[in-house]
Write an enzyme that holds these catalytic residues in place. Structure first.
Site, PDB file in Angstrom:
ATOM      1  N   HIS A  94       0.819  -1.214   0.000  1.00  0.00           N
ATOM      2  CA  HIS A  94       0.000   0.000   0.000  1.00  0.00           C
ATOM      3  C   HIS A  94       0.857   1.271   0.000  1.00  0.00           C
ATOM      4  O   HIS A  94       2.052   1.231   0.304  1.00  0.00           O
ATOM      5  CB  HIS A  94      -0.929  -0.007   1.212  1.00  0.00           C
ATOM      6  N   SER A 122       5.889  -1.218   2.054  1.00  0.00           N
ATOM      7  CA  SER A 122       4.829  -0.206   2.007  1.00  0.00           C
ATOM      8  C   SER A 122       5.433   1.199   1.945  1.00  0.00           C
ATOM      9  O   SER A 122       6.595   1.410   2.321  1.00  0.00           O
ATOM     10  CB  SER A 122       3.951  -0.339   3.249  1.00  0.00           C
ATOM     11  N   ALA A 140      10.374  -0.493   3.645  1.00  0.00           N
ATOM     12  CA  ALA A 140       9.229   0.398   3.800  1.00  0.00           C
ATOM     13  C   ALA A 140       9.703   1.851   3.819  1.00  0.00           C
ATOM     14  O   ALA A 140      10.715   2.179   4.439  1.00  0.00           O
ATOM     15  CB  ALA A 140       8.518   0.049   5.102  1.00  0.00           C
TER      16      ALA A 140
HETATM   17  C1  LIG Z   1      14.237  -3.444   4.453  1.00  0.00           C
HETATM   18  C2  LIG Z   1      13.894  -4.628   5.310  1.00  0.00           C
HETATM   19  C3  LIG Z   1      13.493  -5.812   4.397  1.00  0.00           C
HETATM   20  C4  LIG Z   1      15.138  -4.996   6.092  1.00  0.00           C
HETATM   21  O1  LIG Z   1      14.862  -6.005   6.980  1.00  0.00           O
HETATM   22  P1  LIG Z   1      16.080  -6.718   7.750  1.00  0.00           P
HETATM   23  O2  LIG Z   1      16.950  -7.402   6.749  1.00  0.00           O
HETATM   24  O3  LIG Z   1      15.496  -7.548   8.820  1.00  0.00           O
HETATM   25  O4  LIG Z   1      16.946  -5.490   8.284  1.00  0.00           O
HETATM   26  P2  LIG Z   1      17.210  -5.031   9.783  1.00  0.00           P
HETATM   27  O5  LIG Z   1      15.937  -4.883  10.527  1.00  0.00           O
HETATM   28  O6  LIG Z   1      18.284  -5.904  10.337  1.00  0.00           O
HETATM   29  O7  LIG Z   1      17.794  -3.559   9.562  1.00  0.00           O
HETATM   30  C5  LIG Z   1      19.096  -3.323   9.037  1.00  0.00           C
HETATM   31  C6  LIG Z   1      19.337  -1.819   9.120  1.00  0.00           C
HETATM   32  O8  LIG Z   1      18.482  -1.152   8.206  1.00  0.00           O
HETATM   33  C7  LIG Z   1      17.623  -0.229   8.885  1.00  0.00           C
HETATM   34  N1  LIG Z   1      16.296  -0.344   8.255  1.00  0.00           N
HETATM   35  C8  LIG Z   1      15.576  -1.472   8.087  1.00  0.00           C
HETATM   36  N2  LIG Z   1      14.439  -1.211   7.416  1.00  0.00           N
HETATM   37  C9  LIG Z   1      14.456   0.119   7.176  1.00  0.00           C
HETATM   38  C10 LIG Z   1      13.551   0.984   6.514  1.00  0.00           C
HETATM   39  N3  LIG Z   1      12.421   0.510   5.975  1.00  0.00           N
HETATM   40  N4  LIG Z   1      13.874   2.287   6.422  1.00  0.00           N
HETATM   41  C11 LIG Z   1      15.023   2.765   6.972  1.00  0.00           C
HETATM   42  N5  LIG Z   1      15.920   1.982   7.601  1.00  0.00           N
HETATM   43  C12 LIG Z   1      15.642   0.675   7.704  1.00  0.00           C
HETATM   44  C13 LIG Z   1      17.619  -0.694  10.335  1.00  0.00           C
HETATM   45  O9  LIG Z   1      17.343   0.380  11.198  1.00  0.00           O
HETATM   46  C14 LIG Z   1      19.014  -1.218  10.483  1.00  0.00           C
HETATM   47  O10 LIG Z   1      19.889  -0.111  10.625  1.00  0.00           O
HETATM   48  P3  LIG Z   1      21.202  -0.207  11.605  1.00  0.00           P
HETATM   49  O11 LIG Z   1      22.062  -1.275  10.991  1.00  0.00           O
HETATM   50  O12 LIG Z   1      21.794   1.165  11.525  1.00  0.00           O
HETATM   51  O13 LIG Z   1      20.684  -0.599  12.922  1.00  0.00           O
HETATM   52  C15 LIG Z   1      12.687  -4.353   6.266  1.00  0.00           C
HETATM   53  O14 LIG Z   1      13.097  -3.559   7.371  1.00  0.00           O
HETATM   54  C16 LIG Z   1      11.527  -3.627   5.570  1.00  0.00           C
HETATM   55  O15 LIG Z   1      11.430  -2.394   5.535  1.00  0.00           O
HETATM   56  N6  LIG Z   1      10.600  -4.442   5.007  1.00  0.00           N
HETATM   57  C17 LIG Z   1       9.387  -3.930   4.377  1.00  0.00           C
HETATM   58  C18 LIG Z   1       8.234  -4.645   5.026  1.00  0.00           C
HETATM   59  C19 LIG Z   1       6.934  -3.892   4.879  1.00  0.00           C
HETATM   60  O16 LIG Z   1       6.728  -3.053   4.046  1.00  0.00           O
HETATM   61  N7  LIG Z   1       6.034  -4.255   5.747  1.00  0.00           N
HETATM   62  C20 LIG Z   1       4.726  -3.693   5.728  1.00  0.00           C
HETATM   63  C21 LIG Z   1       3.757  -4.810   5.856  1.00  0.00           C
HETATM   64  S1  LIG Z   1       2.166  -4.194   5.603  1.00  0.00           S
HETATM   65  C1  LIG Z   2       0.716  -4.735   7.501  1.00  0.00           C
HETATM   66  C2  LIG Z   2       1.375  -6.055   7.494  1.00  0.00           C
HETATM   67  O1  LIG Z   2       2.171  -6.385   8.310  1.00  0.00           O
HETATM   68  O2  LIG Z   2       0.953  -6.908   6.482  1.00  0.00           O
HETATM   69  C3  LIG Z   2       1.589  -8.123   6.373  1.00  0.00           C
HETATM   70  C4  LIG Z   2       1.553  -8.545   4.954  1.00  0.00           C
HETATM   71  N1  LIG Z   2       1.818  -9.913   4.878  1.00  0.00           N
HETATM   72  C5  LIG Z   2       2.584  -7.771   4.141  1.00  0.00           C
HETATM   73  O3  LIG Z   2       3.737  -8.199   4.052  1.00  0.00           O
HETATM   74  O4  LIG Z   2       2.235  -6.731   3.608  1.00  0.00           O
END
Ligand SMILES: CC(C)(COP(=O)(O)OP(=O)(O)OC[C@H]1O[C@@H](n2cnc3c(N)ncnc32)[C@H](O)[C@@H]1OP(=O)(O)O)[C@@H](O)C(=O)NCCC(=O)NCCS
Ligand SMILES: CC(=O)OC[C@H](N)C(=O)O
Length: 170
Positions: A94, A122, A140
């Site tokens: 989204h 997202s 994200a």
């Molecule tokens: C990018 C992503 C995949 C990384 O996950 P990960 O491999 O587990 O990474 P970590 O949590 O170990 O973070 C590593 C570093 O990146 C930073 N970081 C992670 N995600 C970030 C983001 N979205 N924006 C800015 N910094 C981010 C952390 O703060 C950490 O920094 P540091 O080393 O200085 O402490 C995950 O954080 C992410 O954003 N996934 C998107 C999921 C999403 O959109 N979910 C919504 C569901 S509805």
């Molecule tokens: C908001 C949320 O965590 O949604 C989970 C969903 N599986 C996704 O990755 O988007």
């Protein structure tokens, strides 16, 4: 012409909304096959626009070239320019924008080309004539205005690479 319905259905397991939106989108894409189909499908395209684009707020136009195995999680406020190219097995969420930018001569740039197995978090903006490689993960809230190499994990505004990952298995 392949509709890719089966692959989308499989990949959106447990995600009924994603399944329905993908079916609606793939049916709409059949209007690009030829002029006759486009004319026959005009009523459907109007309904697609009203229900998916306006009502659900998921703007993924029927002309968007999108590979099989698309996942759409949640999807609201997703806006994709129809000049964008999205590879196979990609995930969209989204509040995300994939589109062009206005240039100094008031024309518009081309749109992003996104590889295969790209997972887009997202609240992401991907803007301009850039290429996102294969098996990229976009954190994200990222804003991406430059090319991203294969296997990169990127976060932030502007996006920076925090690591590279092995090929994702789907
Ligand atoms: C990018 C992503 C995949 C990384 O996950 P990960 O491999 O587990 O990474 P970590 O949590 O170990 O973070 C590593 C570093 O990146 C930073 N970081 C992670 N995600 C970030 C983001 N979205 N924006 C800015 N910094 C981010 C952390 O703060 C950490 O920094 P540091 O080393 O200085 O402490 C995950 O954080 C992410 O954003 N996934 C998107 C999921 C999403 O959109 N979910 C919504 C569901 S509805
Ligand atoms: C908001 C949320 O965590 O949604 C989970 C969903 N599986 C996704 O990755 O988007």
């Amino acid at each position: 012409m392949s509709l890719n319905l089966f692959q989308d259905w499989q990949r959106n397991q447990g995600n009924i909304k994603g399944r329905l939106v993908c079916i609606a989108f793939r049916l709409a894409t059949t209007a690009t096959a030829n002029k006759l189909l486009f004319i026959i499908l005009i009523p459907y395209l109007i309904l697609y626009r009203i229900f998916v684009e306006w009502f659900l707020g998921i703007e993924i136009p029927y002309k968007t070239k999108t590979g099989k195995g698309l996942i759409i999680y949640h999807g609201q406020a997703l806006v994709v320019n129809d000049g964008s190219v999205i590879g196979e097995n990609c995930t969209l969420r989204h509040s995300t924008t994939i589109g062009n930018k206005q240039l100094s001569d008031n024309t518009f740039s081309k749109c992003p080309v996104i590889g295969n197995n790209v997972d887009i978090g997202s609240n992401v903006c991907i803007i301009g004539p850039i290429r996102i490689g294969n098996s990229v993960t976009i954190g994200a809230g990222s804003v991406i205005v430059k090319d991203i190499p294969d296997y990169a994990v990127v976060v932030g505004n502007p996006a920076r690479i925090i690591k590279f990952q092995g090929e994702l298995v789907y």
